[in-house]
Motif scaffolding. Structure first.
Motif, PDB file in Angstrom:
ATOM      1  N   GLU A  28       0.880  -1.010  -0.016  1.00 35.56           N
ATOM      2  CA  GLU A  28       0.102  -0.098   0.043  1.00 35.56           C
ATOM      3  C   GLU A  28       0.833   1.120  -0.056  1.00 35.56           C
ATOM      4  O   GLU A  28       1.787   1.421   0.893  1.00 35.56           O
ATOM      5  N   VAL A  29       0.563   2.245  -0.896  1.00 31.49           N
ATOM      6  CA  VAL A  29       1.223   3.603  -0.985  1.00 31.49           C
ATOM      7  C   VAL A  29       0.552   4.418  -0.206  1.00 31.49           C
ATOM      8  O   VAL A  29      -0.659   4.625  -0.271  1.00 31.49           O
ATOM      9  N   PRO A  30       1.116   4.946   1.060  1.00 29.18           N
ATOM     10  CA  PRO A  30       0.534   5.782   1.517  1.00 29.18           C
ATOM     11  C   PRO A  30       0.147   7.270   1.173  1.00 29.18           C
ATOM     12  O   PRO A  30       0.798   7.416   0.293  1.00 29.18           O
ATOM     13  N   LEU A  31      -0.914   7.931   1.385  1.00 35.05           N
ATOM     14  CA  LEU A  31      -1.455   8.996   0.726  1.00 35.05           C
ATOM     15  C   LEU A  31      -0.391   9.975   1.039  1.00 35.05           C
ATOM     16  O   LEU A  31      -0.028  10.890   0.186  1.00 35.05           O
ATOM     17  N   ARG A  32       0.314   9.952   2.243  1.00 35.61           N
ATOM     18  CA  ARG A  32       1.430  10.861   2.462  1.00 35.61           C
ATOM     19  C   ARG A  32       2.537  10.959   1.376  1.00 35.61           C
ATOM     20  O   ARG A  32       3.282  12.049   0.906  1.00 35.61           O
ATOM     21  N   THR A  33       2.937   9.643   0.839  1.00 30.14           N
ATOM     22  CA  THR A  33       4.052   9.550  -0.180  1.00 30.14           C
ATOM     23  C   THR A  33       3.470  10.287  -1.572  1.00 30.14           C
ATOM     24  O   THR A  33       4.262  11.049  -2.200  1.00 30.14           O
ATOM     25  N   ILE A  34       2.240   9.867  -2.019  1.00 32.20           N
ATOM     26  CA  ILE A  34       1.806  10.940  -3.021  1.00 32.20           C
ATOM     27  C   ILE A  34       1.637  12.076  -2.947  1.00 32.20           C
ATOM     28  O   ILE A  34       1.988  12.746  -3.892  1.00 32.20           O
ATOM     29  N   THR A  35       1.351  12.711  -1.889  1.00 30.53           N
ATOM     30  CA  THR A  35       1.338  14.016  -1.481  1.00 30.53           C
ATOM     31  C   THR A  35       2.485  14.700  -1.577  1.00 30.53           C
ATOM     32  O   THR A  35       2.779  15.830  -2.047  1.00 30.53           O
ATOM     33  N   TYR A  80       4.449  10.010 -10.175  1.00 25.98           N
ATOM     34  CA  TYR A  80       3.181  10.325  -9.606  1.00 25.98           C
ATOM     35  C   TYR A  80       2.226   9.246 -10.343  1.00 25.98           C
ATOM     36  O   TYR A  80       1.502   8.551  -9.883  1.00 25.98           O
ATOM     37  N   ALA A  81       2.653   9.117 -11.668  1.00 30.03           N
ATOM     38  CA  ALA A  81       1.482   8.352 -12.614  1.00 30.03           C
ATOM     39  C   ALA A  81       1.849   6.763 -12.259  1.00 30.03           C
ATOM     40  O   ALA A  81       1.173   5.939 -12.078  1.00 30.03           O
ATOM     41  N   TYR A  82       3.219   6.413 -11.962  1.00 27.02           N
ATOM     42  CA  TYR A  82       3.482   5.020 -11.475  1.00 27.02           C
ATOM     43  C   TYR A  82       2.901   4.656 -10.246  1.00 27.02           C
ATOM     44  O   TYR A  82       2.208   3.715 -10.017  1.00 27.02           O
ATOM     45  N   LEU A  83       2.870   5.669  -9.237  1.00 19.88           N
ATOM     46  CA  LEU A  83       2.391   5.531  -7.888  1.00 19.88           C
ATOM     47  C   LEU A  83       0.615   5.312  -7.818  1.00 19.88           C
ATOM     48  O   LEU A  83       0.240   4.375  -7.310  1.00 19.88           O
ATOM     49  N   ARG A  84       0.106   6.106  -8.715  1.00 16.59           N
ATOM     50  CA  ARG A  84      -1.454   6.183  -8.806  1.00 16.59           C
ATOM     51  C   ARG A  84      -1.767   4.819  -9.534  1.00 16.59           C
ATOM     52  O   ARG A  84      -2.761   4.259  -9.148  1.00 16.59           O
ATOM     53  N   ARG A  85      -0.940   4.525 -10.524  1.00 13.31           N
ATOM     54  CA  ARG A  85      -1.607   3.521 -11.624  1.00 13.31           C
ATOM     55  C   ARG A  85      -1.136   2.118 -10.860  1.00 13.31           C
ATOM     56  O   ARG A  85      -1.942   1.091 -10.754  1.00 13.31           O
ATOM     57  N   GLY A  86      -0.107   2.083  -9.966  1.00 12.44           N
ATOM     58  CA  GLY A  86       0.514   0.953  -9.210  1.00 12.44           C
ATOM     59  C   GLY A  86      -0.412   0.394  -8.063  1.00 12.44           C
ATOM     60  O   GLY A  86      -0.268  -0.922  -7.924  1.00 12.44           O
ATOM     61  N   LYS A  87      -1.199   1.237  -7.869  1.00 14.42           N
ATOM     62  CA  LYS A  87      -2.081   0.487  -6.493  1.00 14.42           C
ATOM     63  C   LYS A  87      -2.901  -0.402  -6.845  1.00 14.42           C
ATOM     64  O   LYS A  87      -4.082  -0.316  -7.772  1.00 14.42           O
ATOM     65  N   GLY A  88      -2.947  -1.605  -6.445  1.00 15.78           N
ATOM     66  CA  GLY A  88      -3.717  -2.867  -6.946  1.00 15.78           C
ATOM     67  C   GLY A  88      -3.510  -3.307  -8.221  1.00 15.78           C
ATOM     68  O   GLY A  88      -4.280  -4.047  -8.689  1.00 15.78           O
TER      69      GLY A  88
END
Length: 93
Positions: A28-35, A80-88
């Protein structure tokens, strides 16, 4: 069933005996990392605007300085695209 690192040895032993082991789940990528990635992209964009607004910062031998924040913004957007797309997304791999 494995729920954490304390059961890692059990998983390897179970796989060696031919028992069913749960497939790996994506972390799970925490929301803090994406922020933080968003803030980093914004910081590089501010630096780019500053370099474009002040010609003395990009004149002479410093003409390559503009490409540093450009690379920062592009790299940040890719991350950012990698983190958002990579979830699940590991189940589809």
């Amino acid at each position: 069933m494995s729920t954490g690192p304390q059961h890692a040895d059990h998983d390897h032993a179970a796989a060696g005996r031919g028992e069913r082991v749960d497939p790996l789940q994506p972390p799970e990528v925490p929301l803090r990392t994406i922020t933080l990635v968003r803030w980093g992209i914004l910081a590089w964009a501010v630096v780019l605007l500053l370099l474009l607004a002040v010609p003395a910062l990009r004149s002479g031998e410093r003409d390559w300085w503009v490409w540093v924040p450009v690379a920062g913004v592009v790299g940040g957007l890719l991350g950012y695209a990698y983190l958002r797309r990579g979830k699940g997304n590991a189940a589809d791999a």
